[in-house]
Structure formats: structure tokens, C-alpha cells
Design a protein around this motif. Structure first.
Motif, PDB file in Angstrom:
ATOM      1  N   ILE A   7       4.943 -13.937 -11.226  1.00 45.60           N
ATOM      2  CA  ILE A   7       3.958 -13.861 -10.147  1.00 45.60           C
ATOM      3  C   ILE A   7       3.166 -12.573 -10.347  1.00 45.60           C
ATOM      4  CG2 ILE A   7       3.594 -13.798  -7.655  1.00 45.60           C
ATOM      5  CD1 ILE A   7       6.129 -15.419  -7.337  1.00 45.60           C
ATOM      6  N   VAL A   8       1.908 -12.741 -10.719  1.00 44.66           N
ATOM      7  CA  VAL A   8       1.074 -11.606 -11.099  1.00 44.66           C
ATOM      8  C   VAL A   8      -0.349 -11.874 -10.616  1.00 44.66           C
ATOM      9  CG1 VAL A   8       0.699 -12.629 -13.404  1.00 44.66           C
ATOM     10  CG2 VAL A   8       0.254 -10.190 -13.048  1.00 44.66           C
ATOM     11  N   GLN A   9      -0.907 -10.951  -9.879  1.00 43.03           N
ATOM     12  CA  GLN A   9      -2.240 -11.184  -9.310  1.00 43.03           C
ATOM     13  C   GLN A   9      -3.303 -11.273 -10.402  1.00 43.03           C
ATOM     14  OE1 GLN A   9      -3.859  -8.043  -6.891  1.00 43.03           O
ATOM     15  NE2 GLN A   9      -5.422  -9.345  -5.980  1.00 43.03           N
ATOM     16  N   ARG A  10      -3.216 -10.419 -11.403  1.00 44.87           N
ATOM     17  CA  ARG A  10      -4.261 -10.374 -12.438  1.00 44.87           C
ATOM     18  C   ARG A  10      -3.691 -10.844 -13.781  1.00 44.87           C
ATOM     19  NH1 ARG A  10      -4.946  -5.711  -9.255  1.00 44.87           N
ATOM     20  NH2 ARG A  10      -6.956  -5.640  -8.200  1.00 44.87           N
ATOM     21  N   PHE A  11      -4.326 -11.856 -14.328  1.00 49.77           N
ATOM     22  CA  PHE A  11      -3.867 -12.477 -15.566  1.00 49.77           C
ATOM     23  C   PHE A  11      -5.097 -13.003 -16.294  1.00 49.77           C
ATOM     24  CE2 PHE A  11      -1.697 -15.942 -17.952  1.00 49.77           C
ATOM     25  CZ  PHE A  11      -0.642 -15.219 -18.497  1.00 49.77           C
ATOM     26  N   ILE A 122       9.855 -12.917 -12.078  1.00 50.26           N
ATOM     27  CA  ILE A 122       9.328 -11.572 -12.331  1.00 50.26           C
ATOM     28  C   ILE A 122       8.118 -11.370 -11.439  1.00 50.26           C
ATOM     29  CG2 ILE A 122       8.275  -9.997 -13.998  1.00 50.26           C
ATOM     30  CD1 ILE A 122       9.804 -11.405 -16.207  1.00 50.26           C
ATOM     31  N   ALA A 123       8.144 -10.310 -10.643  1.00 51.69           N
ATOM     32  CA  ALA A 123       7.000  -9.933  -9.821  1.00 51.69           C
ATOM     33  C   ALA A 123       6.370  -8.696 -10.437  1.00 51.69           C
ATOM     34  CB  ALA A 123       7.442  -9.640  -8.391  1.00 51.69           C
ATOM     35  N   SER A 124       5.068  -8.757 -10.659  1.00 47.25           N
ATOM     36  CA  SER A 124       4.370  -7.647 -11.309  1.00 47.25           C
ATOM     37  C   SER A 124       3.459  -6.951 -10.318  1.00 47.25           C
ATOM     38  CB  SER A 124       3.549  -8.176 -12.488  1.00 47.25           C
ATOM     39  OG  SER A 124       2.754  -7.151 -13.049  1.00 47.25           O
ATOM     40  N   CYS A 125       3.480  -5.643 -10.334  1.00 43.46           N
ATOM     41  CA  CYS A 125       2.561  -4.895  -9.480  1.00 43.46           C
ATOM     42  C   CYS A 125       1.936  -3.749 -10.263  1.00 43.46           C
ATOM     43  CB  CYS A 125       3.284  -4.354  -8.253  1.00 43.46           C
ATOM     44  SG  CYS A 125       4.424  -3.005  -8.571  1.00 43.46           S
ATOM     45  N   PRO A 126       0.731  -3.308  -9.795  1.00 43.20           N
ATOM     46  CA  PRO A 126       0.054  -3.770  -8.598  1.00 43.20           C
ATOM     47  C   PRO A 126      -0.453  -5.209  -8.740  1.00 43.20           C
ATOM     48  CG  PRO A 126      -1.329  -2.228  -9.810  1.00 43.20           C
ATOM     49  CD  PRO A 126      -0.035  -2.284 -10.515  1.00 43.20           C
ATOM     50  N   ALA A 127      -0.634  -5.894  -7.615  1.00 44.53           N
ATOM     51  CA  ALA A 127      -0.521  -5.472  -6.220  1.00 44.53           C
ATOM     52  C   ALA A 127       0.938  -5.221  -5.841  1.00 44.53           C
ATOM     53  CB  ALA A 127      -1.109  -6.539  -5.299  1.00 44.53           C
ATOM     54  N   PHE A 128       1.184  -4.106  -5.170  1.00 44.09           N
ATOM     55  CA  PHE A 128       2.551  -3.694  -4.866  1.00 44.09           C
ATOM     56  C   PHE A 128       3.242  -4.652  -3.899  1.00 44.09           C
ATOM     57  CE2 PHE A 128       0.295   0.276  -5.984  1.00 44.09           C
ATOM     58  CZ  PHE A 128       0.994   0.554  -7.139  1.00 44.09           C
ATOM     59  N   SER A 129       2.452  -5.301  -3.060  1.00 45.04           N
ATOM     60  CA  SER A 129       3.043  -6.248  -2.117  1.00 45.04           C
ATOM     61  C   SER A 129       3.749  -7.390  -2.836  1.00 45.04           C
ATOM     62  CB  SER A 129       1.959  -6.804  -1.182  1.00 45.04           C
ATOM     63  OG  SER A 129       0.887  -7.356  -1.928  1.00 45.04           O
ATOM     64  N   THR A 130       3.367  -7.667  -4.086  1.00 46.65           N
ATOM     65  CA  THR A 130       4.021  -8.752  -4.832  1.00 46.65           C
ATOM     66  C   THR A 130       5.509  -8.480  -4.981  1.00 46.65           C
ATOM     67  OG1 THR A 130       1.948  -9.000  -6.076  1.00 46.65           O
ATOM     68  CG2 THR A 130       3.856 -10.189  -6.901  1.00 46.65           C
ATOM     69  N   CYS A 131       5.871  -7.239  -5.271  1.00 44.31           N
ATOM     70  CA  CYS A 131       7.289  -6.888  -5.411  1.00 44.31           C
ATOM     71  C   CYS A 131       8.006  -6.927  -4.059  1.00 44.31           C
ATOM     72  CB  CYS A 131       7.432  -5.507  -6.056  1.00 44.31           C
ATOM     73  SG  CYS A 131       7.033  -5.506  -7.823  1.00 44.31           S
ATOM     74  N   TYR A 132       7.298  -6.611  -3.020  1.00 47.92           N
ATOM     75  CA  TYR A 132       7.882  -6.685  -1.665  1.00 47.92           C
ATOM     76  C   TYR A 132       8.245  -8.132  -1.322  1.00 47.92           C
ATOM     77  CZ  TYR A 132       7.899  -6.923   3.452  1.00 47.92           C
ATOM     78  OH  TYR A 132       8.223  -7.179   4.767  1.00 47.92           O
ATOM     79  N   PHE A 133       7.309  -9.046  -1.572  1.00 44.81           N
ATOM     80  CA  PHE A 133       7.590 -10.455  -1.271  1.00 44.81           C
ATOM     81  C   PHE A 133       8.644 -11.031  -2.218  1.00 44.81           C
ATOM     82  CE2 PHE A 133       3.514 -10.095   0.983  1.00 44.81           C
ATOM     83  CZ  PHE A 133       3.877 -10.662   2.198  1.00 44.81           C
ATOM     84  N   ALA A 134       8.731 -10.485  -3.435  1.00 48.15           N
ATOM     85  CA  ALA A 134       9.802 -10.894  -4.352  1.00 48.15           C
ATOM     86  C   ALA A 134      11.163 -10.493  -3.795  1.00 48.15           C
ATOM     87  CB  ALA A 134       9.583 -10.264  -5.723  1.00 48.15           C
ATOM     88  N   ALA A 135      11.232  -9.321  -3.183  1.00 46.40           N
ATOM     89  CA  ALA A 135      12.492  -8.864  -2.580  1.00 46.40           C
ATOM     90  C   ALA A 135      12.881  -9.758  -1.395  1.00 46.40           C
ATOM     91  CB  ALA A 135      12.361  -7.407  -2.147  1.00 46.40           C
ATOM     92  N   LYS A 136      11.894 -10.177  -0.621  1.00 50.79           N
ATOM     93  CA  LYS A 136      12.179 -11.098   0.484  1.00 50.79           C
ATOM     94  C   LYS A 136      12.688 -12.436  -0.063  1.00 50.79           C
ATOM     95  CE  LYS A 136       9.733 -11.152   4.238  1.00 50.79           C
ATOM     96  NZ  LYS A 136       8.652 -11.292   5.243  1.00 50.79           N
ATOM     97  N   TYR A 137      12.114 -12.865  -1.160  1.00 46.83           N
ATOM     98  CA  TYR A 137      12.570 -14.106  -1.801  1.00 46.83           C
ATOM     99  C   TYR A 137      14.016 -13.951  -2.271  1.00 46.83           C
ATOM    100  CZ  TYR A 137      12.651 -18.010  -5.118  1.00 46.83           C
ATOM    101  OH  TYR A 137      12.985 -19.156  -5.799  1.00 46.83           O
TER     102      TYR A 137
END
Length: 404
Positions: A7-11, A122-137
Motif C-alpha cells: 500500500i503506497v500512495q505514490r507509484f 507492506i505500508a510505505s510512507c510518506p504518506a505517514f498515515s499509511t503506516c498508521y492505518f496499517a497498524a490498525k489493520y
């Protein structure tokens, strides 16, 4: 079979440097026969075709575009950007531009859980919120392996970007909590420099969370020198020194300190290729030994990368421990590097090596740097061995984290 979800915002085909790391890694990771890869990303317009020189096997890699409501509105109706900004950050309390994407991406993953059946996320940041939502998952699906990949520090740079608020501000407190939550609710925290690993280690309280260093790097497939013409802007009688990328957030001041440190040798010409501040543009106007060239596509940039006599690398004075992406272009082309930064792990490793010239940006150090550059005779076999930064090797290292 390992079902890997990134999960990565920019690709790719996003052509800014934020898309480089994972576009390259997925290109190499797909070669592992026991990996099936799903990439959840946001769609972006790109000015260049295939900017990262990557190809994906559709049987191995499924790229899924997740566009939240606000990103769609901002693309189609840019006049409403101020209104959407107000709604996102003031009313909905978003913390970064990827918050909506990250939230929607993990909602999609939960809804498609039975179809995608992720093994590793794998959650990639930035965006930093991606790692936050990965932790919730991870909290909801503790049996899943979650890797949070932090390319930058989160809280460390907060006040550099938010100069009008202090540590008592609710947004800062919220992000401190989000960072801590993201670091302590995953299986592995990956970061890109030894300094960042140490910063994150100090914030991880859960001993079950491992840390691992996997730097950024260069792709040896990008070494393309056929049909390269010597740049018409270069003079073979001069020493052509190129800085590639952006000069802002203090890097512009570091450059000005260099060119005023002492009398610049007459045969030096500096080429600033990319984006520079208006302040710097004004300061260099009329200087014959400094040439400013705006951003170039890869095919037009390559001759400058290959034929320059030195690559000038200037680190952000605050985030000096980062390895700027352009250092890896210099490594790829085996070019002499003039490196200006506070002492960090990279300068410590190479500053005594031939072909790597270091300054801590003090007046005396800058003067010494210029003198060493003026007297240097280039020999390719004297350039340090940089193979540990080959992305193909780094991708093999990442695969071990995924598979074990």
C-alpha cells in the motif's frame, strides 16, 4: 504462495522521486516465483513515459488504483482546492495528503480480504498515515505480517513544515500518538538510513517489533550510455559540476555558502538542474560560472549525469542524515562526488575514499573541498565500490524479510 500487498500512495507512472523506491523494488520482487503481488496506489498524471524504467508481469503484479473523493475533486476541479483543503484538514482532521487514500485503501483491503487473502502487508510512507492505518489493520488481523516502511522521519520534521504551531497544538499531539501507534503495532519497521533506524528504535516500546535497515539505491539497468551526446552547455576546457534535483529548505543557503567560501577557480562551472528557490535564482543571476536549467526528462538528463566532472550533493541541514536520491545517480555513473552535509553515516563511510569529497559546510571545509576538486584527476577505478546500494541486491534483502 505468498500474497504480498503493498500500500503506497505514490507509484509508477508518478514521476517524482517519492515513487522511485517501490516502483523499483516491485520490478525485482516479482521475479520471486512464490510471490503474488497486489499494489494499492493512487493514480497520478505523469509528464514522462515509464520514468523509473520498470516493467510488471500482469500475471504476477496487480496494480489497483484507489482514489479518494477529495483527490478526484482536486484533479477535476482545481479551483476548489482551498475548500477541499479546509474540509480535509480543519473539519475532518486529516494529518497529510495521503490520509484519505490510506483510509480508503485499507477499507478496500478489508472488504476484499477473502479474495486477495494477503499474507504480508507492506505500508510505505510518506504518506505517514499509511503506516498508521496499517497498524490498525494489524490489530484487527494479528495473524497477518505487517511491515511499516518509513522512508522519512515523521515527527522530527513536523515543525519545519508547520512553523506556525508548537508542541501544544492538537495536530502535533495527534501525530505523535499516530507515529507511536504505527511503530508499536506492526511486525517490522524498515527504514533507509542507520540514523533513522536508531530514531525509530528509541520510540518502539514493544519488544516484538523488529527493525531493519534497507536503504534506497540505484538500478544498474538505468546505466544507459548509448547515443549520448556531450551536452552543448558543457565546455571540455572547464570542470563541469552538476547539482541535480531541488535546492530548497536550506540547501540553497548551503550552496551560496560554498560559492562564497573562497575564490572559485576560473575553470569551474556549476550547473543547477531541477528546481531552485526564487532567492537563489536572484543571487546567481548574472554569474557566468553558474547555469540554471529547469527539470529535464530522463533522456535529456542522462548526458549531464554521464559527462559531468563532479556530482554536487547538498543535504538538507536539518535532515542531514537522509541520503538524497541523487547520490545514487552519482554512484550509478561512477562519478566523483562533492558531498556537503553535516557528518552522517554516509560521509563517515566514504569521506576518506578517493572520488568522494566531503565538506561539513564550514568555511574552511568548503575551501578545502574546492581545492581538492580543482586538483583531482579522475580515474574510474578509484571510485568507491557502491554495489551494496544496487536496488537488485536490496530487493533480495527485502524478499528475505517478506518470506521469513
Amino acid at each position: 504462495m505468498i500474497n504480498l500487498v503493498l500500500i503506497v500512495q505514490r507509484f509508477t507512472p508518478y514521476d517524482k522521486v517519492g515513487a522511485r523506491r517501490w516502483s523499483k523494488f516491485i520490478h525485482y520482487l516479482q521475479k520471486n516465483e512464490n510471490l503474488k503481488i497486489s499494489v494499492l496506489t493512487q493514480s497520478y498524471y505523469s509528464a514522462f513515459d515509464n520514468p523509473w524504467n520498470v516493467e510488471f508481469d500482469k500475471e504476477k503484479v496487480d496494480i489497483i488504483y484507489i482514489n479518494d473523493f477529495f483527490s478526484i475533486i482536486q484533479k477535476k476541479f482545481p479551483l476548489f482546492n482551498r475548500l477541499t483543503y479546509f474540509i480535509q484538514y480543519k473539519l475532518l482532521k486529516y494529518t497529510d495528503e495521503g490520509y484519505g487514500f490510506s483510509k480508503k485503501a485499507f477499507k478496500f483491503l478489508k472488504e476484499k480480504e477473502s479474495k486477495i487473502t494477503p499474507t504480508v502487508i507492506i505500508a510505505s510512507c510518506p504518506a505517514f498515515s499509511t503506516c498508521y492505518f496499517a497498524a490498525k489493520y494489524k490489530i484487527r488481523f494479528p495473524q497477518k505480517k505487517v511491515i511499516n516502511d518509513f522512508r522519512d522521519a515523521w515527527i522530527d520534521g513536523f515543525f519545519a513544515w508547520n512553523k506556525s504551531i508548537d508542541a501544544s497544538h492538537p495536530s502535533y499531539k495527534k501525530q505523535v500518538e499516530m507515529e507511536s501507534f504505527a511503530l508499536n503495532n506492526c511486525d517490522i519497521v524498515v527504514s533507509v538510513t542507520p540514523e533513522l533506524i536508531e530514531k525509530f528504535k528509541s520510540k518502539i516500546k514493544d519488544q516484538k517489533v523488529a527493525t531493519h535497515l534497507i536503504t534506497n539505491g540505484y538500478d544498474k539497468r538505468d546505466y544507459i550510455i548509448s547515443d549520448l551526446s556531450y551536452p552543448v552547455q558543457f565546455d571540455k576546457k572547464k570542470i563541469n559540476i552538476c547539482h541535480f534535483g531541488t535546492l530548497d529548505f536550506g540547501r540553497d543557503d548551503e550552496f551560496l555558502k560554498l560559492i562564497t567560501a573562497s575564490e572559485i577557480p576560473e575553470n569551474f562551472v556549476f550547473f543547477l538542474i531541477g528546481t531552485i528557490t526564487e532567492k537563489l535564482q536572484k543571487e546567481i543571476r548574472g554569474k557566468n560560472n553558474i547555469v540554471y536549467i529547469k527539470q529535464l526528462p530522463a533522456n535529456k538528463l542522462r548526458p549531464f549525469l554521464f559527462y559531468s566532472d563532479f556530482h554536487l550533493i547538498i543535504n538538507d541541514p536539518e535532515f542531514y542524515y537522509a541520503y538524497g536520491s541523487k547520490i545514487f545517480d552519482a554512484m550509478l555513473y561512477l562519478k566523483p562526488i562533492a558531498y556537503i552535509s553535516k557528518e552522517n553515516s554516509l560521509s563517515s563511510k566514504y569521506k576518506s575514499s578517493k572520488g568522494f569529497f566531503y565538506s561539513d559546510s564550514s568555511v574552511t571545509s568548503n575551501e578545502s573541498l574546492l581545492k581538492q576538486m580543482a586538483s583531482y584527476k579522475y580515474l574510474q577505478d578509484e571510485i568507491p565500490n557502491y554495489t551494496t546500494f544496487e536496488i537488485e541486491n536490496l530487493a533480495k534483502e527485502y524478499y528475505q524479510l517478506i518470506a521469513n
